[in-house]
Design a protein around this motif. Structure first.
Motif, PDB file in Angstrom:
ATOM      1  N   HIS A  16     -15.563  -0.544   1.988  1.00 10.36           N
ATOM      2  CA  HIS A  16     -16.530  -1.187   1.115  1.00 10.36           C
ATOM      3  C   HIS A  16     -16.843  -0.319  -0.099  1.00 10.36           C
ATOM      4  CE1 HIS A  16     -17.178  -4.092   4.334  1.00 10.36           C
ATOM      5  NE2 HIS A  16     -17.247  -3.066   5.160  1.00 10.36           N
ATOM      6  N   PHE A  17     -17.511  -0.913  -1.076  1.00 11.07           N
ATOM      7  CA  PHE A  17     -18.001  -0.191  -2.243  1.00 11.07           C
ATOM      8  C   PHE A  17     -19.418  -0.689  -2.504  1.00 11.07           C
ATOM      9  CE2 PHE A  17     -18.121   0.612  -6.942  1.00 11.07           C
ATOM     10  CZ  PHE A  17     -18.044   1.985  -6.858  1.00 11.07           C
ATOM     11  N   SER A  18     -20.300  -0.344  -1.567  1.00 11.39           N
ATOM     12  CA  SER A  18     -21.637  -0.936  -1.562  1.00 11.39           C
ATOM     13  C   SER A  18     -22.650   0.064  -1.014  1.00 11.39           C
ATOM     14  CB  SER A  18     -21.637  -2.189  -0.675  1.00 11.39           C
ATOM     15  OG  SER A  18     -22.954  -2.668  -0.477  1.00 11.39           O
ATOM     16  N   ALA A  34      -8.493   3.901  -5.873  1.00 11.65           N
ATOM     17  CA  ALA A  34      -7.935   2.929  -4.934  1.00 11.65           C
ATOM     18  C   ALA A  34      -8.572   3.167  -3.572  1.00 11.65           C
ATOM     19  CB  ALA A  34      -6.419   3.065  -4.851  1.00 11.65           C
ATOM     20  N   ILE A  35      -9.370   2.206  -3.134  1.00  9.33           N
ATOM     21  CA  ILE A  35     -10.091   2.317  -1.864  1.00  9.33           C
ATOM     22  C   ILE A  35      -9.307   1.578  -0.786  1.00  9.33           C
ATOM     23  CG2 ILE A  35     -12.224   1.690  -0.671  1.00  9.33           C
ATOM     24  CD1 ILE A  35     -13.740   2.160  -3.200  1.00  9.33           C
ATOM     25  N   THR A  36      -9.194   2.177   0.376  1.00  6.78           N
ATOM     26  CA  THR A  36      -8.428   1.612   1.473  1.00  6.78           C
ATOM     27  C   THR A  36      -8.819   0.165   1.752  1.00  6.78           C
ATOM     28  OG1 THR A  36      -8.280   3.790   2.492  1.00  6.78           O
ATOM     29  CG2 THR A  36      -7.843   1.921   3.916  1.00  6.78           C
ATOM     30  N   ASP A  70     -10.674  -4.594  -2.142  1.00  4.86           N
ATOM     31  CA  ASP A  70     -10.466  -5.808  -1.343  1.00  4.86           C
ATOM     32  C   ASP A  70     -11.645  -6.759  -1.594  1.00  4.86           C
ATOM     33  OD1 ASP A  70     -10.535  -7.660   0.749  1.00  4.86           O
ATOM     34  OD2 ASP A  70     -10.711  -6.135   2.312  1.00  4.86           O
ATOM     35  N   ARG A  71     -11.350  -7.973  -2.063  1.00  2.00           N
ATOM     36  CA  ARG A  71     -12.428  -8.872  -2.495  1.00  2.00           C
ATOM     37  C   ARG A  71     -13.299  -9.367  -1.341  1.00  2.00           C
ATOM     38  NH1 ARG A  71     -11.026 -11.996  -6.114  1.00  2.00           N
ATOM     39  NH2 ARG A  71      -8.785 -11.605  -6.323  1.00  2.00           N
ATOM     40  N   TYR A  95      -8.490  -7.761  -5.129  1.00  2.00           N
ATOM     41  CA  TYR A  95      -7.228  -8.329  -4.626  1.00  2.00           C
ATOM     42  C   TYR A  95      -7.484  -8.923  -3.249  1.00  2.00           C
ATOM     43  CZ  TYR A  95      -6.996  -4.167  -1.702  1.00  2.00           C
ATOM     44  OH  TYR A  95      -7.286  -3.192  -0.792  1.00  2.00           O
ATOM     45  N   ASP A  96      -6.552  -9.721  -2.784  1.00  2.00           N
ATOM     46  CA  ASP A  96      -6.615 -10.303  -1.442  1.00  2.00           C
ATOM     47  C   ASP A  96      -5.781  -9.445  -0.507  1.00  2.00           C
ATOM     48  OD1 ASP A  96      -8.171 -12.654  -2.117  1.00  2.00           O
ATOM     49  OD2 ASP A  96      -6.377 -13.365  -3.164  1.00  2.00           O
ATOM     50  N   ARG A  97      -6.428  -8.861   0.479  1.00  2.00           N
ATOM     51  CA  ARG A  97      -5.710  -7.915   1.329  1.00  2.00           C
ATOM     52  C   ARG A  97      -4.817  -8.616   2.336  1.00  2.00           C
ATOM     53  NH1 ARG A  97      -9.299  -5.475   6.244  1.00  2.00           N
ATOM     54  NH2 ARG A  97     -10.899  -7.078   6.338  1.00  2.00           N
ATOM     55  N   ALA A  98      -3.808  -7.894   2.776  1.00  2.00           N
ATOM     56  CA  ALA A  98      -2.899  -8.352   3.820  1.00  2.00           C
ATOM     57  C   ALA A  98      -3.484  -8.022   5.184  1.00  2.00           C
ATOM     58  CB  ALA A  98      -1.538  -7.679   3.648  1.00  2.00           C
ATOM     59  N   PRO A  99      -2.962  -8.607   6.271  1.00  2.00           N
ATOM     60  CA  PRO A  99      -3.436  -8.257   7.616  1.00  2.00           C
ATOM     61  C   PRO A  99      -3.290  -6.757   7.872  1.00  2.00           C
ATOM     62  CG  PRO A  99      -2.074 -10.218   7.692  1.00  2.00           C
ATOM     63  CD  PRO A  99      -1.949  -9.681   6.306  1.00  2.00           C
TER      64      PRO A  99
END
Length: 383
Positions: free
Chosen positions: A15-17, A9-11, A48-49, A64-68
């Protein structure tokens, strides 16, 4: 390794790049690749997409779509609530979409990278959640809150013994046994030594790679450079304030450049370079300097330098000594005179540079991704 799959689970927002130099996605990528080579199940990554592409391959991405995000004032308010022993509401809302994406998956070992709130958010989900600490996560936590947070985690995995010792000191005695160490892997596939060079007459090339921020210490190296003349050394600084080669220079970056210009030695400044560009920069250098002035928990750059066959001069702080062992020359942090003296000794002794280069290569190969995954897998099997 049992039946449980590993999910990272990445904050939110991270990124994952390979386009970023951030430590967390790099470590996740190296561990996941090593797991596949070892014949273990592919890892999952919750991401986070909206984050950067291209993504590392070899994992199962769950987006997933992250929250603010949480504002600075929100962080202070959350910390105040946390000290009362309650859940931090704003960070809870920020991580809620990530937790929702994990909750419905088959039971897994979830590694919450720099996310101490996740064990509570996934309570009752069937997942076994460990906090994976790449930095010190508990400085703003009182003992009561830390007891509650860590009490719901399977383990607190730290990337160095120095970080683990500090973490234990911040936790209640009852939770200290959950702290474990899995040191970061060295990317021995991407970073390799250069072919032997023919002798040339250019000065010794001293390399700095990292963010241009005070804690990383580039100003210390710029001051040390003032002790050298044009025929003794040249200094190459690679990095920007953020992981963006087009970011405008900050006031601190401009200060570092002015300090370097006061040297008679040549100083070159290059912007942030992604992971595909880094190996060539290492291979063109003769010495790597890691002049951190804070307690660096680990430092991936150290491993990259060793794998690239570079002798290293680094600060004796945080987890740096445990990464380099007796391979590097260690100097006090924030001491440009000591740094200059160590560099002068290395520059004057080519045989010593070769000895340290060869020792660094051996150490890097001992700390490859398979070695790190073996450590992590053994820990998860014991939980």
């Amino acid at each position: 390794m049992g039946e449980r799959r590993v999910i990272h689970a990445i904050t939110p927002g991270d990124h994952f790049s390979p386009r970023t130099g951030s430590a967390v996605p790099t470590v996740v990528h190296l561990l996941a690749d090593a797991a596949v080579r070892a014949g273990d199940a592919r890892h999952g990554v919750i991401l986070d997409r909206t984050t950067m592409s291209p993504r590392y391959e070899g994992v199962d991405l769950i987006e997933y779509d992250r929250a603010p995000g949480v504002t600075r004032s929100g962080q202070y308010l959350d910390a105040a609530v946390g000290r009362l022993g309650l859940q931090r509401p704003r960070v809870g809302r920020w991580f809620a979409p990530l937790a929702d994406a994990v909750r419905g998956l088959p039971a897994a070992d979830v590694l919450a990278h720099n996310a101490p709130i996740l064990p509570r958010l996934l309570r009752g989900s069937g997942h076994r959640v460990s906090i994976y600490a790449h930095n010190q996560l508990f400085r703003t936590y009182g003992r009561r809150e830390a007891d509650r947070i860590v009490g719901e985690a399977a383990a607190v995995i730290c990337v160095s013994e120095a970080l683990a010792d500090e973490t234990r000191g911040l936790l209640p005695r009852a939770q200290r046994s959950k702290v474990a160490v899995v040191e970061n892997p060295v990317d021995t596939f991407r970073f390799t030594p250069p072919e032997p060079r023919t002798a040339d007459l250019r000065p010794v090339r001293v390399l700095y790679v990292g963010r241009m921020i005070p804690s990383k210490g580039p100003a210390v190296l710029a001051r040390a450079a003032q002790a050298f003349g044009p025929d003794e050394a040249e200094f190459v600084f690679v990095g920007s304030h953020e992981f963006d080669p087009n970011a405008p220079a900050t006031a601190y970056e401009r200060e570092v450049r002015e300090l370097a210009r006061a040297s008679r030695a040549t100083a070159t400044f290059l912007p942030f370079a992604d992971r595909d560009a880094l190996p060539a920069l290492y291979r063109d250098a003769d010495v790597l300097v890691v002049p951190s002035v804070w307690a660096e928990p680990s430092g991936l750059i150290l491993g990259e330098g060793m794998a690239s066959g570079l002798p290293i001069v680094a600060s004796r702080t945080g987890g740096i000594p445990s990464v380099v062992g007796d391979v590097a020359v260690l100097v006090p942090p924030n001491d440009p005179d000591a740094l200059a003296a160590a560099l002068r000794d290395l520059i004057a002794d080519p045989a010593e540079r070769i000895r340290r280069s060869e020792a660094g290569l051996r150490r890097a190969r001992q700390r490859d991704p398979e070695w790190a995954w073996t450590q992590l897998r053994a820990l998860l099997d014991r939980l």
